[in-house]
Design a protein around this motif. Structure first.
Motif, PDB file in Angstrom:
ATOM      1  N   CYS A  37      42.575  37.248  32.185  1.00 47.65           N
ATOM      2  CA  CYS A  37      43.855  36.664  31.759  1.00 47.65           C
ATOM      3  C   CYS A  37      44.233  37.055  30.334  1.00 47.65           C
ATOM      4  N   ARG A  38      43.311  37.638  29.597  1.00 44.43           N
ATOM      5  CA  ARG A  38      43.650  38.099  28.246  1.00 44.43           C
ATOM      6  C   ARG A  38      44.725  39.175  28.292  1.00 44.43           C
ATOM      7  N   ASP A  39      44.807  39.878  29.416  1.00 39.70           N
ATOM      8  CA  ASP A  39      45.860  40.871  29.616  1.00 39.70           C
ATOM      9  C   ASP A  39      47.123  40.111  30.008  1.00 39.70           C
TER      10      ASP A  39
ATOM     11  N   GLU B  67      47.224  34.046  36.334  1.00 41.57           N
ATOM     12  CA  GLU B  67      46.021  33.268  36.636  1.00 41.57           C
ATOM     13  C   GLU B  67      45.542  33.466  38.069  1.00 41.57           C
ATOM     14  N   ALA B  68      46.465  33.479  39.012  1.00 46.71           N
ATOM     15  CA  ALA B  68      46.080  33.639  40.417  1.00 46.71           C
ATOM     16  C   ALA B  68      45.449  35.009  40.655  1.00 46.71           C
ATOM     17  N   ASP B  69      46.073  36.048  40.105  1.00 53.16           N
ATOM     18  CA  ASP B  69      45.510  37.396  40.264  1.00 53.16           C
ATOM     19  C   ASP B  69      44.165  37.518  39.562  1.00 53.16           C
TER      20      ASP B  69
ATOM     21  N   ALA C  52      38.472  38.206  39.948  1.00 56.85           N
ATOM     22  CA  ALA C  52      37.135  37.738  39.575  1.00 56.85           C
ATOM     23  C   ALA C  52      36.264  37.553  40.814  1.00 56.85           C
ATOM     24  N   ARG C  53      36.844  37.040  41.892  1.00 53.65           N
ATOM     25  CA  ARG C  53      36.078  36.887  43.133  1.00 53.65           C
ATOM     26  C   ARG C  53      35.688  38.245  43.701  1.00 53.65           C
ATOM     27  N   VAL C  54      36.596  39.206  43.633  1.00 56.45           N
ATOM     28  CA  VAL C  54      36.296  40.555  44.131  1.00 56.45           C
ATOM     29  C   VAL C  54      35.188  41.191  43.292  1.00 56.45           C
ATOM     30  N   VAL C  55      35.263  41.045  41.978  1.00 56.86           N
ATOM     31  CA  VAL C  55      34.226  41.582  41.093  1.00 56.86           C
ATOM     32  C   VAL C  55      32.882  40.946  41.423  1.00 56.86           C
ATOM     33  N   SER C  56      32.863  39.645  41.641  1.00 56.14           N
ATOM     34  CA  SER C  56      31.619  38.965  42.010  1.00 56.14           C
ATOM     35  C   SER C  56      31.062  39.509  43.318  1.00 56.14           C
ATOM     36  N   ALA C  57      31.939  39.765  44.270  1.00 59.87           N
ATOM     37  CA  ALA C  57      31.511  40.315  45.559  1.00 59.87           C
ATOM     38  C   ALA C  57      30.929  41.719  45.391  1.00 59.87           C
TER      39      ALA C  57
END
Length: 58
Positions: free
Chosen positions: A6-8, A13-15, A20-25
């Protein structure tokens, strides 16, 4: 992870939460995949970085 994304100002927030979930996966699959059983930590980290780099350029 979502907070960092979100710093970008262009990332909402939703994206950020979804990304973040995709990165975790990606991280989980890279560490758990049987094809990586003989891979070094550095090789697995490189694989994760390469996959995330592609994800974040979109």
């Amino acid at each position: 992870m979502a907070a960092v994304l979100c710093r970008d100002a262009q990332v909402g927030e939703a994206d950020a939460a979804t990304t973040a979930r995709v990165v975790s996966a990606v991280m989980f699959l890279a560490m758990a995949a049987s094809v990586n059983v003989a891979a070094s930590v550095d090789e697995i980290l490189r694989d994760i970085r390469e996959q995330i780099a592609v994800l974040l350029t979109r």
